[in-house]
Each structure stands twice: as structure tokens, then as C-alpha cells.
Motif scaffolding. Structure first.
Motif, mmCIF file in Angstrom:
data_model
loop_
_atom_site.group_PDB
_atom_site.id
_atom_site.type_symbol
_atom_site.label_atom_id
_atom_site.label_comp_id
_atom_site.label_asym_id
_atom_site.label_seq_id
_atom_site.Cartn_x
_atom_site.Cartn_y
_atom_site.Cartn_z
ATOM 1 N N ALA A 146 0.849 -1.200 0.000
ATOM 2 C CA ALA A 146 0.000 0.000 0.000
ATOM 3 C C ALA A 146 0.876 1.240 0.000
ATOM 4 O O ALA A 146 1.922 1.279 0.666
ATOM 5 C CB ALA A 146 -0.923 0.006 1.213
ATOM 6 N N PRO A 147 0.490 2.285 -0.724
ATOM 7 C CA PRO A 147 1.298 3.515 -0.736
ATOM 8 C C PRO A 147 1.262 4.194 0.619
ATOM 9 O O PRO A 147 0.204 4.355 1.221
ATOM 10 C CB PRO A 147 0.607 4.367 -1.808
ATOM 11 N N GLN A 148 2.426 4.572 1.118
ATOM 12 C CA GLN A 148 2.504 5.238 2.407
ATOM 13 C C GLN A 148 3.770 6.078 2.475
ATOM 14 O O GLN A 148 4.704 5.891 1.691
ATOM 15 C CB GLN A 148 2.478 4.215 3.545
ATOM 16 N N PRO A 149 3.838 7.033 3.429
ATOM 17 C CA PRO A 149 5.051 7.833 3.568
ATOM 18 C C PRO A 149 6.232 6.964 4.017
ATOM 19 O O PRO A 149 6.047 5.895 4.608
ATOM 20 C CB PRO A 149 4.681 8.847 4.662
ATOM 21 N N ALA A 150 7.429 7.435 3.743
ATOM 22 C CA ALA A 150 8.612 6.778 4.299
ATOM 23 C C ALA A 150 8.517 6.843 5.821
ATOM 24 O O ALA A 150 8.045 7.831 6.384
ATOM 25 C CB ALA A 150 9.879 7.468 3.813
ATOM 26 N N TRP A 151 8.977 5.780 6.505
ATOM 27 C CA TRP A 151 8.843 5.743 7.961
ATOM 28 C C TRP A 151 9.946 4.892 8.563
ATOM 29 O O TRP A 151 10.618 4.120 7.870
ATOM 30 C CB TRP A 151 7.483 5.168 8.368
ATOM 31 N N GLN A 242 8.075 10.648 7.145
ATOM 32 C CA GLN A 242 8.320 11.757 6.233
ATOM 33 C C GLN A 242 7.117 12.697 6.259
ATOM 34 O O GLN A 242 5.971 12.259 6.248
ATOM 35 C CB GLN A 242 8.522 11.204 4.820
ATOM 36 N N ALA A 243 7.371 13.988 6.341
ATOM 37 C CA ALA A 243 6.290 14.972 6.278
ATOM 38 C C ALA A 243 5.828 15.086 4.828
ATOM 39 O O ALA A 243 6.608 15.459 3.946
ATOM 40 C CB ALA A 243 6.764 16.317 6.803
ATOM 41 N N VAL A 244 4.579 14.751 4.584
ATOM 42 C CA VAL A 244 4.048 14.705 3.219
ATOM 43 C C VAL A 244 3.487 16.083 2.836
ATOM 44 O O VAL A 244 2.655 16.627 3.566
ATOM 45 C CB VAL A 244 2.942 13.643 3.103
#
Length: 455
Positions: A146-151, A242-244
Motif C-alpha cells: 500500500a502507498p505510504q510515507p517513508a517511515w 516523512q512529512a508529506v
């Protein structure tokens, strides 16, 4: 015409019993639909005079982590304690057909024990974990692509935590978002950090110190951090993301039954203020079909992978630029009726509350088709001063076409006290005009302003 014979008279169907843990507004609104569907709702409430306790007859008082109270809720042995309630109303000593929740803050061990004893717990403790633990959720999203921010997860000593955050920022840039893995809600447990210096001073430094203390087995995890909490001993690490640079926030709600049936509502836009959902527009204006399809597919994949039952809300960041495909990134999950789905009460064939009951009981699901060209929901939060006694009547008179939903809560600044829905009449298959949506938002806000005592 002769009277029907006894054999021709339909037999009375015993009402299915749904036990729900939690006594806030979500269980209160489940009761509205339970009554219409002929379902007996039994709620474990935190206070007899709380939001749900006011409207549910069968409402024993207890906490989610109290094993005795939860077991009595499921077995029905706690019934019959409410003054003035008849045996028929309480269905005393009737075991619940299913146990469900209005919030994710549950005792996983207790739930697992109930499942082992044959109790239908929906959603199950394993899937519920993804809504309770943000790190577990991030790992699950990675597993299904699933697409998600870097973490990243950071833990250890204070210096190791700072070093981990700085290393993450060196790859993904400042600012970064710190989150407590558990216990956060409505903006609590989330902190934006703009530089390495902030990790050594102010709220971010407090978060780092408390997490390091918890990781070392100390009491630091119980500290209150910027409106949120590290959640006691469980907060031995932090989630850094990551701040999107998102252009807006979206949400997609769906329901899934234990037998695998599913139904999805249109993707909506949610507007946040101070970390709290303030408005919802359904469907999300101007969202391209590809992005809407991706949101739907993501929700279905999450539900299937995690075995989610009941209502699932997937909150998403949308990154939009002219001439480029819309990017969607999963922000958070909720496995229960959700603020972003309150519009369904007046803008959909089946509300999220009715659907949740259908789903957890493994009954046929209702239609999720919208009944209007658009629906706007505006939350009612307590204002700085308590409204006068006439505010309610003035709000009803201000816009007879607005639908007011109040939660029976005592006023407090910033507290969720209710919401207002306004629909835009028209063919649901034809997008409402921007002007019509703007007018619906204006109307809903105006009614909320009266309820807040501001007009």
C-alpha cells in the motif's frame, strides 16, 4: 375474511444481541440503527449518564480493560442492574451474538482469550492491532504494498533515538513527523519536528527523553507529550515519518463481514483543524476516477489482508499537481464507525452505523450508494463559552433543511458535542457544482455557529 390461523402468524424472531465496548457518541449512534433494525444493543459504558448510557437501556458500567466487566457484557450476566428496565428490554442473561467496539483502546490478551472460548469478536484482536499500533500498521501496509510515507521506528537511549531521527531526516528531509505508536487521537500523539536542534529542546526533547526512559524500563512512558501520551510502558519507541506535502486529506470507508462480503462508500474529503476533523465533503470534489479507484482498492486490500470485519476507515494524504496523476498515501486506519463517515446518516442509503451492525453480525450488507449529489458534515465542537439555553431552538429554526445530530455531552471547550449534515439535492451520479457544495458548507457552518453560541 377469516382470521389467520395460528400457523399463519409469523413467529417472533429473537433480537440478535450486539455487545459493544465504549460509551461515547459512536455507540450512541449505533443504538439509533440497532433500534430500527430490531437489534438489541448492550453497551459497556464508562458512565451511566454518558453519551451512550442516556439512550441504551442495557448499559452496564465498566472499563474496557476490566476483564470481569467485559465478560459480563458478553454473557449478559451484568444485565438487569439498570433501575426501571424490564426483563424484556434487557434480555437479561442472554449471551451476546457478537462483541464489537466503538474505540480501538482494548486489551488484546482479554480479546484473544474470548476468541479462544468461542466468542465472536469483530473485528478480531489481530486485525484491531493495526488500528491500535501505528508501527504494526506501517508494517502491514508495507506487506501489501500500500502507498505510504517513508517511515522508521526509533528506540534505545536518548542519543540513539536522536541519531535515528536525524539519520532518517538526512535521507528524507526536514521536517519530520513524530508519532506515539499507541494512544494518539484527534491530533494527540503527533508532533512536527523541523530540525535536529528541536530534538534537544522543547516538546520533541521531552518525547525523546520519555521514550528512552520507557525503553530502559523506567516510568518515562507515562509522560504527557504535547497533548498526547506515550501510552505507559508500551511506548518504548517512536514512529518517525516523512512529512508529506499533501494538498488535502481523504478518507475511504468500507464494511466487511466475517464471510467476506464487502461494500465501499464513495471517497470523501476531510478538513482538519487543530488535528481534529472539522468538516467532511462527500464525495471528494474533483477527485479523478483513478485516484478514487486506488483508494477503494487500498481499503479492500487492507481489509482482506488483515481480516477486518465491521467498518474500516482508511485515512489518506492526497498529493495533487496539475497534469500529474494524484498520489495517495495511507495515513491512519480506524476499525469502527468513523468521524469521516457521519455524512452517511443523511447522504447514503445505508449509514455506517447500520452497516457496522450488519457486518459484525454477518448479515447481508446494505447499499452504500449516495442519495444526494453531495453531503457536507460539519463537526460541532464546544466553543470558548457555553451557549445559552435558546441556542438549540434557534439552530433548529435557522435552517430547517439541516440535520442536527447531538451527542448528549456536557459542554467543554473543544469537545465533540455533535455534527450537522446538509445535503445537496440532485442526481448522485452527477457531481454537484462547486457553488452548491460551498453553499452547503456555509449552511452547515451557520447552524454549528448557532449551536456554539456564536450567532
Amino acid at each position: 375474511m377469516s382470521a389467520p390461523t395460528a400457523a399463519a402468524v409469523p413467529c417472533h424472531r429473537p433480537a440478535p444481541v450486539v455487545a459493544v465496548i465504549g460509551g461515547g457518541q459512536l455507540a450512541r449512534m449505533m443504538q439509533e440503527e440497532a433500534s430500527a433494525l430490531g437489534v438489541h444493543l448492550r453497551a459497556l459504558v464508562e458512565a451511566a449518564d454518558g453519551s451512550t448510557g442516556q439512550v441504551v437501556v442495557d448499559a452496564p458500567v465498566g472499563e474496557a480493560g476490566d476483564a470481569v466487566a467485559v465478560r459480563r457484557l458478553v454473557s449478559g450476566t451484568g444485565a438487569g442492574t439498570r433501575p426501571g428496565a424490564s426483563a424484556a428490554q434487557l434480555q437479561a442473561a442472554v449471551p451476546a451474538d457478537v462483541l464489537t467496539f466503538e474505540h480501538e483502546h482494548q486489551d488484546s490478551g482479554l480479546l484473544a482469550g474470548l476468541v479462544a472460548e468461542g466468542v465472536s469478536v469483530q473485528p478480531g484482536p489481530d486485525s484491531l492491532l493495526l488500528a491500535r499500533d501505528k508501527i504494526a500498521m506501517r508494517r502491514a501496509m508495507a506487506e501489501i504494498g500500500a502507498p505510504q510515507p517513508a517511515w522508521a521506528e526509533v528506540t534505545g537511549t536518548a542519543e540513539q533515538i536522536r541519531a535515528g531521527i536525524e539519520s532518517f531526516a538526512s535521507h528524507h528531509g526536514w521536517p519530520v513527523v513524530l508519532k506515539t505508536p499507541r494512544g494518539g487521537y484527534d491530533g494527540h500523539g503527533v508532533l512536527l519536528v523541523g530540525s535536529a536542534a528541536q530534538l534537544r529542546d522543547g516538546q520533541a526533547a521531552t518525547w525523546v527523553t520519555a521514550t528512552a526512559a520507557a525503553a530502559a524500563g523506567g516510568p518515562g512512558g507515562a509522560a504527557t507529550l504535547g497533548g498526547g501520551s506515550l501510552g505507559g510502558g508500551a511506548a518504548t519507541s517512536l514512529l518517525v515519518e516523512q512529512a508529506v506535502p499533501f494538498t488535502r486529506e481523504l478518507a475511504v470507508l468500507m464494511a466487511r463481514s466475517p464471510s467476506g462480503r464487502s461494500a465501499v462508500w464513495p471517497v470523501v474529503e476531510s478538513v482538519q483543524a487543530g488535528g481534529i476533523c472539522s468538516e467532511v465533503i462527500a464525495p471528494a470534489p474533483g477527485l479523478d476516477a483513478a485516484a478514487a479507484g486506488l483508494a477503494r482498492d487500498t481499503a479492500l486490500a487492507v481489509a482482506e489482508h488483515a481480516g477486518v470485519t465491521g467498518v474500516l476507515a482508511v485515512e489518506l494524504f492526497a498529493v495533487e499537481a496539475p497534469g500529474e496523476p494524484t498520489r495517495l498515501l495511507v495515513n491512519e486506519l480506524a476499525m469502527r464507525p468513523h468521524n469521516s463517515g457521519h455524512w452517511t446518516q443523511d447522504g447514503s442509503v445505508t449509514s455506517q452505523f447500520a452497516q457496522h451492525l450488519r457486518a459484525v453480525l454477518d448479515l447481508p450488507l446494505g447499499s452504500t450508494e449516495p442519495t444526494a449529489a453531495a453531503t457536507v458534515m460539519v463537526n460541532l465542537l464546544g466553543g470558548e463559552t457555553e451557549p445559552d439555553d435558546d441556542a438549540w431552538a434557534r439552530a433548529l429554526a435557522a435552517d430547517p433543511g439541516a440535520r442536527i445530530h447531538l451527542y448528549g455531552k456536557q459542554w467543554r471547550p473543544g469537545r465533540k458535542l455533535g455534527h450537522v449534515n446538509v445535503t445537496v439535492p440532485g442526481d448522485p451520479s452527477v457531481p454537484a457544482s462547486p457553488e452548491a457544495v460551498a453553499e452547503a458548507r456555509r449552511r452547515a457552518r451557520a447552524v454549528v455557529a448557532v449551536l456554539r453560541g456564536e450567532a
